[in-house]
Design a protein around this motif. Structure first.
Motif, PDB file in Angstrom:
ATOM      1  N   LEU A   1       2.397  -6.273  -3.346  1.00 11.25           N
ATOM      2  CA  LEU A   1       1.123  -6.371  -2.810  1.00 11.25           C
ATOM      3  C   LEU A   1       0.466  -7.729  -2.536  1.00 11.25           C
ATOM      4  CD1 LEU A   1      -0.600  -3.218  -4.711  1.00 11.25           C
ATOM      5  CD2 LEU A   1      -0.173  -3.306  -2.317  1.00 11.25           C
TER       6      LEU A   1
ATOM      7  N   VAL B   1      -3.786  -1.140  -6.178  1.00  6.84           N
ATOM      8  CA  VAL B   1      -4.389  -2.036  -5.038  1.00  6.84           C
ATOM      9  C   VAL B   1      -5.508  -3.021  -5.572  1.00  6.84           C
ATOM     10  CG1 VAL B   1      -5.416  -1.965  -2.803  1.00  6.84           C
ATOM     11  CG2 VAL B   1      -3.698  -0.250  -3.419  1.00  6.84           C
TER      12      VAL B   1
ATOM     13  N   VAL C   1      -2.592   0.022   2.601  1.00 11.43           N
ATOM     14  CA  VAL C   1      -1.879  -1.247   2.445  1.00 11.43           C
ATOM     15  C   VAL C   1      -0.383  -1.299   2.895  1.00 11.43           C
ATOM     16  CG1 VAL C   1      -3.020  -1.663   0.301  1.00 11.43           C
ATOM     17  CG2 VAL C   1      -0.787  -0.241   0.140  1.00 11.43           C
ATOM     18  N   GLY C   2       0.022  -0.055   3.444  1.00 12.39           N
ATOM     19  CA  GLY C   2       1.345   0.298   4.059  1.00 12.39           C
ATOM     20  C   GLY C   2       2.326  -0.151   3.256  1.00 12.39           C
ATOM     21  N   LYS C   3       2.244   0.159   1.920  1.00 12.73           N
ATOM     22  CA  LYS C   3       3.342  -0.384   0.874  1.00 12.73           C
ATOM     23  C   LYS C   3       3.586   0.882   0.418  1.00 12.73           C
ATOM     24  CE  LYS C   3       3.993  -4.923   1.455  1.00 12.73           C
ATOM     25  NZ  LYS C   3       4.878  -5.852   1.837  1.00 12.73           N
TER      26      LYS C   3
ATOM     27  N   THR D   1      -1.263  -9.646   3.553  1.00  9.26           N
ATOM     28  CA  THR D   1      -1.466  -8.820   4.737  1.00  9.26           C
ATOM     29  C   THR D   1      -1.973  -7.396   4.259  1.00  9.26           C
ATOM     30  OG1 THR D   1       0.107 -10.228   5.803  1.00  9.26           O
ATOM     31  CG2 THR D   1      -0.230  -7.810   6.594  1.00  9.26           C
ATOM     32  N   SER D   2      -1.150  -7.093   3.008  1.00 10.82           N
ATOM     33  CA  SER D   2      -1.324  -5.565   2.491  1.00 10.82           C
ATOM     34  C   SER D   2      -2.855  -5.627   2.058  1.00 10.82           C
ATOM     35  CB  SER D   2      -0.364  -5.256   1.498  1.00 10.82           C
ATOM     36  OG  SER D   2       0.959  -5.205   2.102  1.00 10.82           O
TER      37      SER D   2
END
Length: 514
Positions: free
Chosen positions: A260, A221, A502-504, A460-461
């Motif tokens: 990402l 990240v 990050v939702g990934k 967005t992430s």
């Protein structure tokens, strides 16, 4: 409702060991009891025959040729525990000791160690009731088992030494009495079975793996965020580049970085007309470096998954033939190699991250204000934060020398080659903490760098990651006390919160349980 993991001896996935390390409760599968009792009966039959068998009615190590009479067998087992409880140094962390206890329970319960069911139940009851033996961290050479630290664990069950109870040291006999547990009196072979084995080395290595997994995922990240902060290219993450090299980890890391950064207005702003041809290696080679770390840590994880489910004491009891056979499963060479691999990976994760921090604070490389402060000169900004990162990386480099290549003879040369697994594994959690601090500094620097690109934002992430940080750490306008900012950022790394924000899906070393 609190989850309680059932330990099925020989078949516990790494994800459960990870949960136990981070505080989950566990219980022993009762289906193991018949096998344990059968091994106990085998030991009893050997004693009745009167033949000398190592570990049951003989001395230990160099003294294996000394025959011990039946009347002294209980004393023999007590003596081995007390004499071997010779560790030094700071006590091992509670999370590590809980894992040691669970690993030892699962090993003994496989029915090859010749211990009584009630002995395993006593160790399990201590774990269940929060009685954590105080175990000095130094004293094992990773062969003939982790003798000294496991002796301290066993001595506590006998009422000697101390337990940690609710964070306070309590004399062992007092803690057992308060918990309504009897002092453990060891039967034949039990002292040796409890002391022998690789559970301390394995628990320490697993701790490094589990902490390292959080650090690795967060570093992906922060690496992507640094790429945007430096207005770097996502071209090096093109899947075609990695497909022709064929390393799984490299391709996964590249795909993660692409994902990402996907949709980043900062990236879009310089996609055309940028006079720079190539980014520095710390940005461009992230898939190659981090992918290699991922593959290496997965290889270490595979080794540790096997070892965590192994029977590693000596001698072993085989109930089908009634034999007790001496061997060397206590030699922790596989754990030592795994620990060395994790150490190298942790070192490299921090090393390349520090180079990204150094790039971001250098206006000649990043195009950002010097040391990421709006008024350099009056303010020093991230100048010394980068120095701290450099210090931590250098410390990790010094720690990363392979422990497994060292050996020193012990026990009057009877144990003439040892693995140094315990030492090699014990350094991993501090190395992971160092690396987490480096990644925390990178998070601060990368978020600050992206601030200078406003009103353009990242993806967005990555904006979700920045927003999480900004809940506790505001933009650095002028110099302020930096240590709390760094501590807050590092806590997001070590807790796994940054990776979750990050939702990934991010690569992992510990595969989820089926």
């Amino acid at each position: 409702m609190t989850t309680v993991h059932e330990l099925k001896p020989g078949n516990v996935p790494l994800s459960i060991w990870r949960d136990i390390y981070f505080g989950a409760a566990c219980s022993l599968a009762t289906a193991a009891e018949p096998g344990v009792r059968a091994a106990e009966q085998t030991v009893d039959a050997i004693i009745a025959k009167g033949e000398p068998v190592y570990g049951i009615n003989t001395g230990f190590g160099k003294l294996a040729s000394v025959r011990i009479e039946n009347a002294d067998l209980v004393t023999l087992q007590r003596n081995i525990v007390l004499s071997h409880a010779a560790g030094v140094g700071d006590p091992l962390a509670v999370s590590v000791v809980r894992l040691i206890m669970a690993l030892k329970i699962a090993s003994l319960a496989q029915g090859f160690s010749g211990v009584r069911w009630q002995t395993i139940a006593t160790l399990s009851a201590c774990l269940d009731r929060g009685l954590i033996p105080v175990i000095p961290g130094q004293g094992s050479v990773g062969a003939s088992g982790d003798l000294a630290p496991l002796a301290h664990m066993t001595a506590a069950l006998m009422g000697v030494g101390a337990f940690l109870v609710a964070g306070k040291q309590v004399p062992a006999a007092t803690a057992l009495a308060d918990a309504g547990l009897p002092l453990l009196e060891l039967g034949p072979k039990e002292g040796l079975a409890l002391l022998n084995g690789t559970q301390v080395s394995t628990a320490l290595a697993l701790a490094g793996l589990f902490e390292g997994e959080h650090v690795f995922r967060a570093a992906l990240v922060t690496g992507a965020l640094s790429t945007d902060a430096a207005r770097g290219s996502d071209g090096p993450f093109d899947p075609r580049i990695h497909a022709v090299r064929r390393h799984r980890g490299q391709s996964e890391v590249a795909a993660t970085l692409r994902d990402l950064m996907n949709g980043s207005p900062i990236r879009a702003s310089h996609r055309f007309g940028d006079t720079r041809v190539q980014d520095p290696y710390c940005l461009r080679c992230q898939p190659q470096v981090m992918g290699a770390c991922l593959d290496l840590m997965r290889q270490a994880a595979a080794t540790l998954a096997i070892e965590a489910n192994a029977v590693s004491d000596n001698p072993l009891v085989f109930t089908d033939t009634g034999e007790v056979i001496s061997g060397g499963n206590f030699h922790a060479e596989p754990v030592a190699f795994a620990a060395d691999m994790i150490a190298m990976a942790l070192c490299e994760i921090g090393s390349i991250a520090e180079r990204r921090i150094a790039m971001l604070v250098d206006p000649a490389l990043s195009g950002l204000p010097a040391f990421l402060t709006p008024v350099p000169g009056l303010n020093s900004g991230f100048m010394i934060a980068q120095v701290t990162a450099a210090a931590l990386v250098s410390e990790n480099k010094q720690q990363a020398f392979p422990a497994s290549v060292d050996s020193i003879p012990t026990s009057a040369n009877q144990e003439d080659h040892v693995s140094m697994a315990a030492h090699g594994a014990r350094r991993l959690s501090p190395m992971a903490a160092n690396t987490a601090n480096v990644i925390g500094i990178e998070l601060l620097a990368a978020a600050q760098g992206c601030d200078f690109h406003a009103p353009l934002a990242s993806s967005t992430s990555l904006e979700a990651a920045r927003a999480l940080l900004r809940q506790t750490v505001p933009h650095l306008e002028g110099d302020r006390y930096m240590a709390p900012d760094m501590a807050a950022a590092t806590s997001l790394i070590r807790s796994g919160a940054l990776a979750a924000a990050v939702g990934k899906p991010l690569p992992n070393m510990v595969e989820p349980a089926a």
